[in-house]
Design an enzyme around this catalytic site. Structure first.
Site, PDB file in Angstrom:
ATOM      1  N   CYS A 197     -38.838  79.625  -9.594  1.00  0.00           N
ATOM      2  CA  CYS A 197     -39.256  78.420  -8.883  1.00  0.00           C
ATOM      3  C   CYS A 197     -38.170  77.354  -8.918  1.00  0.00           C
ATOM      4  O   CYS A 197     -37.216  77.442  -9.683  1.00  0.00           O
ATOM      5  CB  CYS A 197     -40.505  77.845  -9.530  1.00  0.00           C
ATOM      6  N   GLY A 256     -38.356  79.441  -4.168  1.00  0.00           N
ATOM      7  CA  GLY A 256     -39.792  79.718  -4.140  1.00  0.00           C
ATOM      8  C   GLY A 256     -40.378  79.226  -2.845  1.00  0.00           C
ATOM      9  O   GLY A 256     -40.197  78.058  -2.497  1.00  0.00           O
ATOM     10  N   ASN A 298     -40.345  76.346 -14.194  1.00  0.00           N
ATOM     11  CA  ASN A 298     -39.598  77.489 -13.652  1.00  0.00           C
ATOM     12  C   ASN A 298     -39.374  78.453 -14.812  1.00  0.00           C
ATOM     13  O   ASN A 298     -38.841  78.057 -15.839  1.00  0.00           O
ATOM     14  CB  ASN A 298     -38.244  77.018 -13.086  1.00  0.00           C
ATOM     15  N   GLY A 299     -39.795  79.686 -14.615  1.00  0.00           N
ATOM     16  CA  GLY A 299     -39.579  80.675 -15.664  1.00  0.00           C
ATOM     17  C   GLY A 299     -40.842  81.441 -15.948  1.00  0.00           C
ATOM     18  O   GLY A 299     -41.762  81.470 -15.121  1.00  0.00           O
ATOM     19  N   TYR A 336     -28.018  86.369  -6.977  1.00  0.00           N
ATOM     20  CA  TYR A 336     -28.932  86.215  -5.851  1.00  0.00           C
ATOM     21  C   TYR A 336     -29.640  84.862  -5.768  1.00  0.00           C
ATOM     22  O   TYR A 336     -29.676  84.234  -4.714  1.00  0.00           O
ATOM     23  CB  TYR A 336     -29.975  87.332  -5.894  1.00  0.00           C
TER      24      TYR A 336
HETATM   25  O1  LIG Z   1     -33.654  95.971  -2.647  1.00  0.00           O
HETATM   26  P1  LIG Z   1     -34.606  94.890  -2.256  1.00  0.00           P
HETATM   27  O2  LIG Z   1     -35.875  94.969  -3.032  1.00  0.00           O
HETATM   28  O3  LIG Z   1     -34.814  94.807  -0.792  1.00  0.00           O
HETATM   29  O4  LIG Z   1     -33.986  93.510  -2.754  1.00  0.00           O
HETATM   30  C1  LIG Z   1     -32.667  93.102  -2.580  1.00  0.00           C
HETATM   31  C2  LIG Z   1     -32.492  92.313  -1.312  1.00  0.00           C
HETATM   32  O5  LIG Z   1     -33.361  91.150  -1.318  1.00  0.00           O
HETATM   33  C3  LIG Z   1     -32.584  89.958  -1.249  1.00  0.00           C
HETATM   34  O6  LIG Z   1     -32.521  89.479   0.089  1.00  0.00           O
HETATM   35  P2  LIG Z   1     -33.499  88.358   0.684  1.00  0.00           P
HETATM   36  O7  LIG Z   1     -33.896  88.740   2.042  1.00  0.00           O
HETATM   37  O8  LIG Z   1     -34.603  88.058  -0.271  1.00  0.00           O
HETATM   38  O9  LIG Z   1     -32.656  86.999   0.704  1.00  0.00           O
HETATM   39  P3  LIG Z   1     -31.260  86.573   1.336  1.00  0.00           P
HETATM   40  O10 LIG Z   1     -31.494  86.221   2.773  1.00  0.00           O
HETATM   41  O11 LIG Z   1     -30.866  85.381   0.523  1.00  0.00           O
HETATM   42  O12 LIG Z   1     -30.270  87.677   1.194  1.00  0.00           O
HETATM   43  C4  LIG Z   1     -31.217  90.360  -1.720  1.00  0.00           C
HETATM   44  O13 LIG Z   1     -30.219  89.515  -1.174  1.00  0.00           O
HETATM   45  C5  LIG Z   1     -31.079  91.773  -1.187  1.00  0.00           C
HETATM   46  O14 LIG Z   1     -30.710  91.754   0.168  1.00  0.00           O
HETATM   47  N1  LIG Z   2     -40.770  81.773 -10.578  1.00  0.00           N
HETATM   48  C1  LIG Z   2     -41.199  80.952 -11.492  1.00  0.00           C
HETATM   49  O1  LIG Z   2     -40.434  80.218 -12.092  1.00  0.00           O
HETATM   50  C2  LIG Z   2     -42.676  81.032 -11.763  1.00  0.00           C
HETATM   51  C3  LIG Z   2     -43.284  79.975 -12.669  1.00  0.00           C
HETATM   52  C4  LIG Z   2     -44.647  80.414 -13.202  1.00  0.00           C
HETATM   53  N2  LIG Z   2     -44.507  81.514 -14.131  1.00  0.00           N
HETATM   54  C5  LIG Z   2     -45.557  80.783 -12.047  1.00  0.00           C
HETATM   55  O2  LIG Z   2     -45.819  81.951 -11.837  1.00  0.00           O
HETATM   56  O3  LIG Z   2     -45.999  79.909 -11.346  1.00  0.00           O
HETATM   57 MG   LIG Z   3     -30.463  89.733   0.962  1.00  0.00          MG
END
Ligand SMILES: O=P(O)(O)OC[C@H]1O[C@H](OP(=O)(O)OP(=O)(O)O)[C@H](O)[C@@H]1O
Ligand SMILES: NC(=O)CC[C@H](N)C(=O)O
Ligand SMILES: [Mg+2]
Length: 502
Positions: free
Chosen positions: A2, A28, A101-102, A257
């Site tokens: 988050c 998030g 967050n966490g 990422y």
């Molecule tokens: O193997 P997977 O489970 O598919 O996960 C990995 C993918 O998911 C994320 O992209 P995402 O579309 O979330 O965000 P981005 O547009 O920032 O790349 C990440 O950048 C990879 O492309």
């Molecule tokens: N991604 C997060 O940081 C999640 C915070 C919290 N554990 C929730 O699920 O709302």
């Molecule tokens: Mg991606």
């Protein structure tokens, strides 16, 4: 993962919190919320949806006050229900709101203690609601009608002694100020900055530096592992190291990422780290793949772009934007549920056939987690006429669940769990697959000139959980409780808060 923010300002803070949450939206996109305080009253708005959907003009008008906190949610515990959107609130003592967050790793034990020993009611399955109640209990135990910063920090030391996991927290203690703190290993990021105005200095704490930059706040520094910051309502600032100082071991996946490239975490530029990831991966390709026949490097947008550009440059191969991203679709990885993730890849990314036709393409992604994205894109590349499709991942194989705030609870859902690179290659339908080595990824992130970070939380890659309380039974229970099938079950819809959001 988050996004959190807290601001103590000289004028209304609703807009600056809204803007910060918009900049943290990539962390998030399931729910968003904000609490502000004015003349001892709290104003809360939270709901499912993106920041721009949750806060309409009618809500913003009601969010008055010069102090407030905000949250953009990606669930890692409990459900995606609006009842578990944050900030959470408890009225006693003082009226405390909290955004987290966490992920806590001893939630079950804490929830039991909170109910049986602290005599407090928990209304949801969110770890963050439990955390808020632990904080409230310890502040209450301090027994001060008017708590001084030292009283707040004393109670917080007891909170640290009780909670485990990865956490960056911001909380608003009504009438007193904003308290923010970071886990003892510094797994989750937290940074603060200041802004000078004619009426005095304003302060912001946030998950990422990008939130500070854009609002004109000067970055002061990261909050240290195990450190707390308290900005009182008169804008005096206080710090306390609440656990013995440890070296920071930030989450490596933030650099791969999660974080925005223009963010700097623990003095390491995410952008620079991603350039280095590209450089290291190109070196590996050169070493292991003599006389390769790659015609073109194509990034899988968005996050892999930075690394892909560097790979192309280093290999001296054209870089082409062969996949066009629909800018109105969010990040697929942080969507809840596999069906929606799979469908969204096709909606989000569309090929430019000309860049694939009769070419040997090297697709680059930042990571391959469930394999959803790469499988779909490789299929698209073939449909577009590619001669051969290779794929390179700027991160190593993601083999182990995450327990510190990334929703990868089930090993079985990770494509690399228990599989070799060859098996993964076959499953996603590529002609060749190459992963970054873990040591290279770590070295890509280390910046000796600017940062003293030398170690990271690498648990998703090597299964080493630095908080030390994670065993096979914990992981088994987590997988049972939070696998995709389980998560698609029914969710409660009532609000958890005694303070009703509008
Ligand atoms: O193997 P997977 O489970 O598919 O996960 C990995 C993918 O998911 C994320 O992209 P995402 O579309 O979330 O965000 P981005 O547009 O920032 O790349 C990440 O950048 C990879 O492309
Ligand atoms: N991604 C997060 O940081 C999640 C915070 C919290 N554990 C929730 O699920 O709302
Ligand atoms: Mg991606």
């Amino acid at each position: 993962m988050c996004g959190i923010v807290g601001v103590v300002g000289t004028t209304m803070v609703n807009q600056v919190i809204f803007d910060a949450l918009t900049l943290l939206q990539h962390r998030g996109q399931d729910a968003a919320g904000m609490v502000t305080s004015h003349n001892g009253k709290l104003f809360l708005r939270k709901d499912n949806g993106a920041v721009s959907e949750v806060f309409r003009t009618r809500h913003m008008k009601k969010l008055c006050g010069t102090i407030g906190i905000g949250h953009a949610r990606y669930p890692t515990a409990g459900t995606s229900s609006s009842a578990e959107a944050q900030p959470f609130y408890v009225n006693s003592p003082y009226g405390i709101s909290l955004a987290h967050n966490g992920n806590l790793t001893n939630t079950k034990k804490l929830a039991q203690e909170v109910f049986e020993a602290d005599l407090r009611h928990i209304n949801t399955t969110s770890d963050s609601e439990v955390l808020l109640n632990v904080l409230a209990h310890e502040l209450h135990a301090e027994g001060k009608l008017v708590p001084k910063p030292s009283d707040i920090f004393n109670s917080l030391e007891r909170v640290y002694a009780r909670i485990q996991g990865g956490y960056a927290v911001v909380s608003l203690i009504t009438g007193y100020g904003i308290l923010a703190f970071r886990d003892p290993d510094g797994i989750r990021p937290l940074i603060y900055g200041s802004r000078e105005t004619a009426d005095g200095t304003e302060y912001m704490v946030a998950s990422e530096s990008v939130a500070l930059d854009a609002a004109g706040f000067k970055v002061e520094r990261d909050i240290n592992p195990g450190e707390a910051i308290f900005v009182d309502v008169n804008r005096n600032i206080h710090f306390k190291q609440c656990t013995p100082a440890k070296v920071a071991r930030p989450c490596l996946f933030e650099y791969v990422y999660f974080a925005r490239p223009d963010t700097v975490i623990d003095n390491i530029s995410v952008y620079k780290a991603r350039i280095n990831m590209g450089e290291k991966l190109a070196e590996k390709i050169e070493e292991e793949w003599l006389n390769h026949d790659i015609d073109v490097v194509i990034p899988i947008p968005d996050t892999s772009r930075t690394a892909a550009l560097q790979i192309a440059q280093r290999l001296n191969i054209p870089f082409r934007e062969g996949l066009v991203k629909n800018r109105y679709i969010g990040r697929t990885f942080i969507m809840p549920g596999q069906t929606v993730r799979r469908k969204s890849v096709r909606q989000k990314l569309n090929p430019v056939p000309f860049e694939f036709k009769d070419k040997v393409v090297l697709l680059v992604d930042d990571s391959i987690v469930r394999g959803t994205t790469s499988k779909e894109i490789i299929e698209m590349a073939r449909e577009a006429g590619a001669k051969k499709v290779y794929i390179a991942s700027a991160a190593p194989e993601v083999r182990y669940p995450n327990v510190y705030g990334i929703d990868m609870p089930a090993a079985a859902e990770l494509i690399a769990h228990g599989r070799t690179a060859e098996e993964i290659c076959r499953l996603i339908g590529a002609d060749k697959l190459i992963f970054q080595n873990l040591d290279d990824l770590i070295n890509a992130c280390i910046d000796e000139k600017h940062s003293n970070v030398r170690e990271f939380d690498t648990s998703v890659f090597d299964g080493k959980y630095i908080t030390g309380n994670i065993d096979a039974e914990y992981l088994e229970n987590l997988e049972k409780a939070r696998n995709d099938v389980q998560k698609s079950g029914s969710e409660p819809q009532q609000s958890s808060d005694m303070m009703q959001p509008f």
